[in-house]
Each structure stands twice: as structure tokens, then as C-alpha cells.
Design an enzyme around this catalytic site. Structure first.
Site, PDB file in Angstrom:
ATOM      1  N   ARG A   1       8.882   1.481  13.058  1.00 48.13           N
ATOM      2  CA  ARG A   1       7.693   2.212  13.522  1.00 48.13           C
ATOM      3  C   ARG A   1       8.036   3.553  14.150  1.00 48.13           C
ATOM      4  O   ARG A   1       7.346   3.990  15.077  1.00 48.13           O
ATOM      5  CB  ARG A   1       6.899   1.391  14.555  1.00 48.13           C
ATOM      6  CG  ARG A   1       6.158   0.217  14.011  1.00 48.13           C
ATOM      7  CD  ARG A   1       4.805   0.646  13.449  1.00 48.13           C
ATOM      8  NE  ARG A   1       4.164  -0.476  12.813  1.00 48.13           N
ATOM      9  CZ  ARG A   1       3.288  -1.286  13.423  1.00 48.13           C
ATOM     10  NH1 ARG A   1       2.926  -1.052  14.640  1.00 48.13           N
ATOM     11  NH2 ARG A   1       2.766  -2.286  12.771  1.00 48.13           N
TER      12      ARG A   1
ATOM     13  N   ARG B   1       2.112   6.041  16.988  1.00 47.45           N
ATOM     14  CA  ARG B   1       1.242   6.574  18.044  1.00 47.45           C
ATOM     15  C   ARG B   1       1.940   7.036  19.308  1.00 47.45           C
ATOM     16  O   ARG B   1       1.314   7.673  20.147  1.00 47.45           O
ATOM     17  CB  ARG B   1       0.180   5.530  18.389  1.00 47.45           C
ATOM     18  CG  ARG B   1      -0.892   5.417  17.330  1.00 47.45           C
ATOM     19  CD  ARG B   1      -1.722   4.176  17.534  1.00 47.45           C
ATOM     20  NE  ARG B   1      -0.888   2.994  17.346  1.00 47.45           N
ATOM     21  CZ  ARG B   1      -1.330   1.757  17.413  1.00 47.45           C
ATOM     22  NH1 ARG B   1      -2.590   1.513  17.707  1.00 47.45           N
ATOM     23  NH2 ARG B   1      -0.507   0.737  17.221  1.00 47.45           N
TER      24      ARG B   1
ATOM     25  N   ARG C   1      -3.204  12.101  12.631  1.00 45.29           N
ATOM     26  CA  ARG C   1      -4.123  10.985  12.385  1.00 45.29           C
ATOM     27  C   ARG C   1      -5.562  11.424  12.667  1.00 45.29           C
ATOM     28  O   ARG C   1      -6.492  11.054  11.942  1.00 45.29           O
ATOM     29  CB  ARG C   1      -3.723   9.832  13.294  1.00 45.29           C
ATOM     30  CG  ARG C   1      -4.516   8.567  13.120  1.00 45.29           C
ATOM     31  CD  ARG C   1      -3.910   7.557  14.074  1.00 45.29           C
ATOM     32  NE  ARG C   1      -4.514   6.262  14.027  1.00 45.29           N
ATOM     33  CZ  ARG C   1      -5.551   5.908  14.773  1.00 45.29           C
ATOM     34  NH1 ARG C   1      -6.105   6.770  15.587  1.00 45.29           N
ATOM     35  NH2 ARG C   1      -6.023   4.670  14.687  1.00 45.29           N
TER      36      ARG C   1
ATOM     37  N   ASP D   1       1.875   0.874   5.131  1.00 45.14           N
ATOM     38  CA  ASP D   1       1.686  -0.376   5.846  1.00 45.14           C
ATOM     39  C   ASP D   1       1.956  -1.528   4.891  1.00 45.14           C
ATOM     40  O   ASP D   1       1.775  -1.373   3.680  1.00 45.14           O
ATOM     41  CB  ASP D   1       0.265  -0.491   6.398  1.00 45.14           C
ATOM     42  CG  ASP D   1       0.191  -1.551   7.481  1.00 45.14           C
ATOM     43  OD1 ASP D   1       0.533  -1.243   8.640  1.00 45.14           O
ATOM     44  OD2 ASP D   1      -0.149  -2.707   7.165  1.00 45.14           O
TER      45      ASP D   1
ATOM     46  N   TYR E   1      -1.813 -12.824   6.776  1.00 48.44           N
ATOM     47  CA  TYR E   1      -2.966 -11.921   6.941  1.00 48.44           C
ATOM     48  C   TYR E   1      -4.044 -12.209   5.895  1.00 48.44           C
ATOM     49  O   TYR E   1      -5.237 -12.134   6.177  1.00 48.44           O
ATOM     50  CB  TYR E   1      -2.513 -10.461   6.851  1.00 48.44           C
ATOM     51  CG  TYR E   1      -1.731 -10.025   8.073  1.00 48.44           C
ATOM     52  CD1 TYR E   1      -2.391  -9.633   9.235  1.00 48.44           C
ATOM     53  CD2 TYR E   1      -0.347 -10.023   8.080  1.00 48.44           C
ATOM     54  CE1 TYR E   1      -1.690  -9.248  10.369  1.00 48.44           C
ATOM     55  CE2 TYR E   1       0.377  -9.634   9.213  1.00 48.44           C
ATOM     56  CZ  TYR E   1      -0.306  -9.245  10.348  1.00 48.44           C
ATOM     57  OH  TYR E   1       0.396  -8.875  11.462  1.00 48.44           O
TER      58      TYR E   1
HETATM   59  O1  CP3 Z   1       8.273   1.982  10.576  1.00 48.51           O
HETATM   60  C1  CP3 Z   1       7.557   2.944  10.224  1.00 48.51           C
HETATM   61  O2  CP3 Z   1       7.479   4.012  10.904  1.00 48.51           O
HETATM   62  C2  CP3 Z   1       6.836   2.869   8.907  1.00 48.51           C
HETATM   63  C3  CP3 Z   1       5.453   2.550   8.968  1.00 48.51           C
HETATM   64  C4  CP3 Z   1       4.982   1.120   9.194  1.00 48.51           C
HETATM   65  C5  CP3 Z   1       3.708   0.842   9.753  1.00 48.51           C
HETATM   66  N1  CP3 Z   1       3.494  -0.498   9.675  1.00 48.51           N
HETATM   67  C6  CP3 Z   1       2.787   1.852  10.276  1.00 48.51           C
HETATM   68  C7  CP3 Z   1       1.664   1.436  11.123  1.00 48.51           C
HETATM   69  C8  CP3 Z   1       5.567  -0.104   8.866  1.00 48.51           C
HETATM   70  C9  CP3 Z   1       6.946  -0.398   8.296  1.00 48.51           C
HETATM   71  C10 CP3 Z   1       4.599  -1.124   9.158  1.00 48.51           C
HETATM   72  C11 CP3 Z   1       4.825  -2.561   8.887  1.00 48.51           C
HETATM   73  C12 CP3 Z   1       3.849  -3.551   9.347  1.00 48.51           C
HETATM   74  N2  CP3 Z   1       2.482  -3.438   9.374  1.00 48.51           N
HETATM   75  C13 CP3 Z   1       4.186  -4.865   9.750  1.00 48.51           C
HETATM   76  C14 CP3 Z   1       5.575  -5.455   9.766  1.00 48.51           C
HETATM   77  C15 CP3 Z   1       6.370  -4.988  10.928  1.00 48.51           C
HETATM   78  C16 CP3 Z   1       5.876  -5.488  12.262  1.00 48.51           C
HETATM   79  O3  CP3 Z   1       5.433  -4.652  13.055  1.00 48.51           O
HETATM   80  O4  CP3 Z   1       5.975  -6.700  12.489  1.00 48.51           O
HETATM   81  C17 CP3 Z   1       2.991  -5.517  10.090  1.00 48.51           C
HETATM   82  C18 CP3 Z   1       2.855  -6.934  10.607  1.00 48.51           C
HETATM   83  C19 CP3 Z   1       1.917  -4.612   9.829  1.00 48.51           C
HETATM   84  C20 CP3 Z   1       0.457  -4.862   9.971  1.00 48.51           C
HETATM   85  C21 CP3 Z   1      -0.158  -3.936  10.939  1.00 48.51           C
HETATM   86  N3  CP3 Z   1      -0.396  -2.601  10.712  1.00 48.51           N
HETATM   87  C22 CP3 Z   1      -0.589  -4.244  12.240  1.00 48.51           C
HETATM   88  C23 CP3 Z   1      -0.492  -5.599  12.895  1.00 48.51           C
HETATM   89  C24 CP3 Z   1      -1.100  -3.053  12.781  1.00 48.51           C
HETATM   90  C25 CP3 Z   1      -1.752  -2.853  14.114  1.00 48.51           C
HETATM   91  C26 CP3 Z   1      -0.700  -2.854  15.135  1.00 48.51           C
HETATM   92  C27 CP3 Z   1      -0.953  -1.870  16.215  1.00 48.51           C
HETATM   93  O5  CP3 Z   1       0.075  -1.476  16.809  1.00 48.51           O
HETATM   94  O6  CP3 Z   1      -2.108  -1.501  16.443  1.00 48.51           O
HETATM   95  C28 CP3 Z   1      -0.932  -2.037  11.825  1.00 48.51           C
HETATM   96  C29 CP3 Z   1      -1.267  -0.611  12.007  1.00 48.51           C
HETATM   97  C30 CP3 Z   1      -0.143   0.366  11.910  1.00 48.51           C
HETATM   98  N4  CP3 Z   1       0.838   0.349  10.962  1.00 48.51           N
HETATM   99  C31 CP3 Z   1       0.052   1.514  12.750  1.00 48.51           C
HETATM  100  C32 CP3 Z   1       1.163   2.192  12.248  1.00 48.51           C
HETATM  101  C33 CP3 Z   1       1.750   3.492  12.721  1.00 48.51           C
HETATM  102  C34 CP3 Z   1      -0.835   1.936  13.892  1.00 48.51           C
HETATM  103  C35 CP3 Z   1      -2.029   2.562  13.227  1.00 48.51           C
HETATM  104  C36 CP3 Z   1      -2.741   3.585  14.021  1.00 48.51           C
HETATM  105  O7  CP3 Z   1      -2.386   4.777  13.930  1.00 48.51           O
HETATM  106  O8  CP3 Z   1      -3.719   3.194  14.665  1.00 48.51           O
END
Ligand code: CP3
Length: 350
Positions: A27, A31, A40, A77, A154
């Protein structure tokens, strides 16, 4: 095509000699960076960012402009795959990801089909190609996918879950239905990762965020077995270079030997496992990636440096370690703290 100028990340994954321990952060684009929040805002939503290759490229590069990171990770994602399968991904404000049409009925499960990644996930492949052009062989680009089991969580729950009651009920009552979902999803993930490799991804990571909450026997049957098939079917070489694979099962510390045996090049560790002990257990079968507690980044710069040095020393001498956090960086992390971490890792000589 040659390897990137800084290829320490690829070399560490392949356990070839390195100049220093490479570091990237799960990640790393997100944010906690004000410039991410700004892009964003311009995009209107997180999904718009993911679906616009130029904006996805822009945010992928943001953390690399700030820090001396040794790899870029595609901004996207894991849930784009079930979205492409027709489940209707959306993000309700402050509630995390949700699906309009979760998989519940037997007929829906029987009808499920793997998408063609070059059609239904074209925007991801375009982003990969655009990021590779922008990186101009400075550092490698990591592609990724969720594991079939984590995606199924999911897809069946319809979003995040505290107890995974719906998918676990299916696992115990109707394992045949869950296996059917995992079969289709395994095909989808394999095709998706191979399409990313063909578009320019130089390593791939499988995020198995929820495999670690399964009983041991179920982990092997419902998560690891499918990741084994994916790893076996991945493109291993592209443009004359090996394309290494990383398997990250959060909470998988007790199964490291079994994970090391599936043929992946590296295992991602969460922060609950001792990295030195992990290395003794897996021997020279795989490289290790990890594993600082993301919450350590809320402590002082000095505490961050100390914790980084403890993990580096715990891994010990020689190649085979990619420094990372044990899970994604928190959105509340002070961005300056990441500089202290990256510098501390690079000062170390493995
Ligand atoms: O690592 C990176 O920088 C690459 C981008 C990336 C994102 N999600 C961006 C993201 C990667 C590799 C993921 C993987 C992901 N997404 C996983 C597996 C890794 C982990 O964290 O366990 C999972 C379970 C998801 C599903 C997902 N997407 C969730 C649960 C959420 C909400 C979480 C939160 O922090 O609110 C997301 C949203 C998400 N994916 C964001 C980002 C930057 C936040 C989105 C925003 O800008 O609001």
C-alpha cells in the site's frame, strides 16, 4: 529487454547477491500521502483512479518520487477481478468495499465465469504498460492479484466481514459450491497475472489476506492448493528474465514449510512471525519478504530505525530478504517516518 538499473528487488527474490536489502511497502501508494488524496479528489473516487490508466500510473509513481523505494507496485485493487466477473464492486463511504451482487445462490455459482483479462480488465493491462514506460527501467514493477480464497471471501460475504460466517458456513455445509467458486477464480487469477506479466509486470504477488483465519486442514484444501496451481501455471520467463512470484498469507506463519513447497520464489511474512526463525524453517527454498509491524511507523524516527535494524539482523547475512511491512501501511502514517525507514534499510549491508 534488460533488467532495471536497480534490480536488487528481483535479485533478492531469486536469492542472487545484492548491493543492499531492497525495500518496498505494501500500500505504498495510498491515503497517507497528501498527493494521493489530491489525485483521488481529482478522479472523484478510488475506483475512477483504478480504471484510468494515466491516473493509476501517476499515483503508482508518487511514493517513488518521495522515497528511494526499490520497486513499484501497480496501483489497482484485488477486487477488480470479481468486479469483472459481474458482481458490481462499489465503495460505500467509510465502509470499505462492497458487492451489489454477492454470490449466494447455487445457480449463480454454476454460472460464474472467468473474465478475459485483456477485455474486461483492459484498463489494468493499459496501466501496467504505461507504468513500465514511465519507470523507464529504473526499478522493477510488481503486478498482483488476490488469492482465490481471499477473493471468494469478498464475493460470498458481499464485502468485508468480522467473522466470515457466510463463507465458512458454505465451506462446512457445501464445500462443493466453494470449490466451484475457487476453480473459476483460480482460472481468472492465473489468466489475470499472466496478462499482467505479458503487459510488463516483472514480479507478481498473490495477496492471501484471509487464508490465515482458516483451520489448518482447510487452509491447505481451500487456499494453498489453489495458489499452488496458479504458481505452477504462471509465465516463468519474459524477455529472457525470470518473473519471480511472492505468496503472502497473512496469519500464515505456522504453515511456512507448506507454502515454501508450492514452488513460489518468496513468502511474504506478517509481523507476528520471527524472520530469523522463518529463515531457518524454509532454508534455501524461498526468499522472505517482510515484516515490520505497520504500527511501528507511528513511533519516533529512532525507534523506526531500531526496529528496522532488528529485523535486518534477524534475517542475517546473505541475499534473500526483501524488506517490507507485515501488512499494508496505515492511512494515518506520518509520511516523514517512511524516509527514516527506507534510509535505515539502505544503510544496512546484508
Ligand atoms: O500496495 C499498493 O500500493 C498497491 C495498491 C493496492 C490497493 N489495494 C490499493 C487500495 C493493493 C495491492 C491492494 C490490495 C488489496 N485490496 C487487498 C490485499 C492486501 C491487504 O490489504 O490485505 C485487499 C484485502 C483489498 C480490498 C480493499 N481495497 C479493502 C479492504 C479496501 C478498504 C481498506 C481501507 O483502507 O479503506 C480497499 C481500498 C483501497 N485499495 C485503498 C487503496 C489505496 C483505499 C482507497 C481510498 O483511496 O479510499
Amino acid at each position: 529487454m534488460a533488467r532495471p538499473k536497480n534490480d536488487n528487488f528481483l535479485r533478492a527474490l531469486l536469492r542472487e547477491p545484492v548491493d543492499f536489502t531492497p525495500v518496498w511497502l505494501m500500500r505504498q501508494a495510498g491515503r497517507y500521502l497528501p498527493e494521493y488524496c489530491e489525485t483521488r479528489r481529482r478522479a472523484g473516487s478510488f475506483l475512477n483512479l483504478c480504471k484510468d490508466p494515466s491516473l493509476a500510473c501517476e499515483v503508482t509513481l508518487q511514493p517513488l518520487a518521495r522515497y528511494g523505494l526499490d520497486a513499484a507496485i501497480l496501483f489497482s485493487d484485488i477486487l477488480t477481478v470479481p468486479d469483472a466477473m459481474g458482481l458490481g464492486l462499489y465503495f460505500a463511504d467509510g465502509e470499505g468495499p462492497k458487492f451489489e451482487r454477492p454470490l449466494r445462490d447455487e445457480w449463480e455459482i454454476r454460472d460464474l465465469q472467468a473474465p478475459d483479462p485483456n477485455v474486461h480488465l483492459r484498463y489494468v493491462m493499459d496501466a501496467v504498460a504505461e507504468i513500465r514506460r514511465a519507470l523507464a527501467d529504473s526499478v522493477p514493477l510488481i503486478g498482483f492479484s488476490g488469492s482465490p480464497f481471499t477473493l471468494a471471501c469478498y464475493m460470498v460475504e458481499g464485502g468485508g466481514s468480522e467473522d466470515f460466517r457466510t463463507i465458512k458456513t458454505m465451506l462446512f455445509d457445501r464445500p462443493d459450491l466453494l470449490h466451484r467458486i475457487l476453480e473459476v477464480t483460480t482460472t481468472a487469477v492465473t489468466d489475470y497475472l499472466n496478462a499482467q506479466i505479458e503487459s510488463g509486470a516483472q514480479a507478481v504477488q498473490i495477496f492471501d489476506t484471509w487464508g490465515g483465519m482458516l483451520p489448518a486442514h482447510a487452509y491447505r484444501e481451500f487456499s494453498l492448493a489453489y495458489m499452488e496451481r496458479i504458481v505452477a501455471d504462471l509465465i516463468k520467463r519474459r524477455d529472457g528474465e525470470r518473473v519471480p512470484s511472492i505468496v503472502f498469507t497473512k496469519g500464515g506463519g505456522q504453515w511456512l514449510e507448506a507454502i515454501a513447497a508450492i514452488g513460489c520464489d518468496a513468502i511474504g511474512l506478517d509481523w507476528t512471525t520471527d524472520i530469523g526463525e522463518a529463515r531457518r524453517r524454509v532454508g534455501d527454498k524461498v526468499a522472505l519478504q517482510g515484516n515490520m509491524d505497520p504500527m511501528a511507523l507511528f513511533a519516533s524516527d529512532e525507534a523506526v530505525r531500531k526496529e528496522a535494524r532488528r529485523i535486518l539482523a534477524g534475517y542475517g547475512s546473505g541475499s534473500g530478504h526483501v524488506f517490507n511491512l507485515g501488512h499494508g501501511i496505515s492511512q494515518h502514517t506520518p509520511p516523514e517516518r517512511v524516509s527514516a525507514l527506507v534510509d535505515a534499510v539502505h544503510q544496512h549491508r546484508p
